[in-house]
Design an enzyme around this catalytic site. Sequence first.
Site, PDB file in Angstrom:
ATOM      1  N   LEU A   1       8.289  25.294 187.401  1.00  0.00           N
ATOM      2  CA  LEU A   1       6.439  25.881 186.090  1.00  0.00           C
ATOM      3  C   LEU A   1       7.963  27.624 185.362  1.00  0.00           C
ATOM      4  CD1 LEU A   1       3.663  26.091 188.301  1.00  0.00           C
ATOM      5  CD2 LEU A   1       4.213  24.202 187.223  1.00  0.00           C
TER       6      LEU A   1
ATOM      7  N   ASN B   1      14.562  20.304 174.122  1.00  0.00           N
ATOM      8  CA  ASN B   1      15.746  19.952 172.630  1.00  0.00           C
ATOM      9  C   ASN B   1      17.231  20.395 172.817  1.00  0.00           C
ATOM     10  OD1 ASN B   1      12.992  20.254 171.576  1.00  0.00           O
ATOM     11  ND2 ASN B   1      13.314  22.551 170.897  1.00  0.00           N
ATOM     12  N   GLY B   2      17.637  21.446 173.826  1.00  0.00           N
ATOM     13  CA  GLY B   2      19.151  21.350 173.777  1.00  0.00           C
ATOM     14  C   GLY B   2      19.542  20.823 174.718  1.00  0.00           C
TER      15      GLY B   2
ATOM     16  N   ASN C   1      13.707  33.700 177.585  1.00  0.00           N
ATOM     17  CA  ASN C   1      14.052  33.818 176.535  1.00  0.00           C
ATOM     18  C   ASN C   1      15.445  34.334 176.065  1.00  0.00           C
ATOM     19  OD1 ASN C   1      12.010  30.758 175.932  1.00  0.00           O
ATOM     20  ND2 ASN C   1      13.591  30.459 177.140  1.00  0.00           N
TER      21      ASN C   1
ATOM     22  N   ASP D   1      10.066  21.526 177.127  1.00  0.00           N
ATOM     23  CA  ASP D   1      11.557  21.184 177.773  1.00  0.00           C
ATOM     24  C   ASP D   1      12.354  20.331 177.704  1.00  0.00           C
ATOM     25  OD1 ASP D   1      13.992  22.531 179.142  1.00  0.00           O
ATOM     26  OD2 ASP D   1      13.437  21.471 181.169  1.00  0.00           O
TER      27      ASP D   1
END
Length: 246
Positions: free
Chosen positions: A201, A28-29, A74, A26
């Site tokens: 999670l 990247n953005g 996603n 988690d």
Amino acid sequence: MASQAKPDIRHSAPTHGARHVAIIMDGNGRWAKKRFLPRIAGHRAGVEAVRRVARAALDLKLECLTLYAFSSENWKRPAPEVADLMGLLRHFIQSDLDEFDANGIRLRIIGNYKALDPSLVDLIEGAVARTAGNSGPIVAIALNYGAQDELVRAVQSLASRVSAGEMSAAQIGADDIDAHLDTATLPPLDLLIRTSGEQRLSNFMLWQAAYAELYFTDTLWPDFDGRALAEALDAFRMRDRRFGGL
């Protein structure tokens, strides 16, 4: 899961007895946003982190590394971003498969990956088949994966067996559910890592995480590396895993 043998946390190897580590990749953005870059730049940097961590797992002699690459949720993201992610996945397989194979890595996929573009499915299945005979560590990629969907599919499979008279509903136990999950051929999960500071999670390996150790780090995924993995494993070493016992 509670019947698993308790691992020796005094293990002297770098993994400290952990056989299977999974990572929710988690951040990247947020990594891209901090640098005033487009989100795709963060995803590209995230792929580089995958390469670093996979190599580190090999050096550490970790038996299995599972990476949450694309969730079943996603698809809610903008279509151009989804297309970029699929393009990065395609490029990663094409560019890194030779290295994986040369290092004896076995590539596995969990999740409903067959719902992806047929040409990508063919590429994935070819990569899995090519590395199937290797004897090195497993790198499992979670694609179009959601733990609730995985459990539903497992229950449906068991219900079909009951309907066919192969077993009764009363005979179904935890081991039967475990055997029908996407992870059935993987070692039990020991450590689940989530990067970026979030502490949830997110529909990832809910069944498998029942007795796994959880490790949350503020490090954004593109900044995660072998040293960060080693630090997580060192924290794992300090955990007292009782599996419900004393």
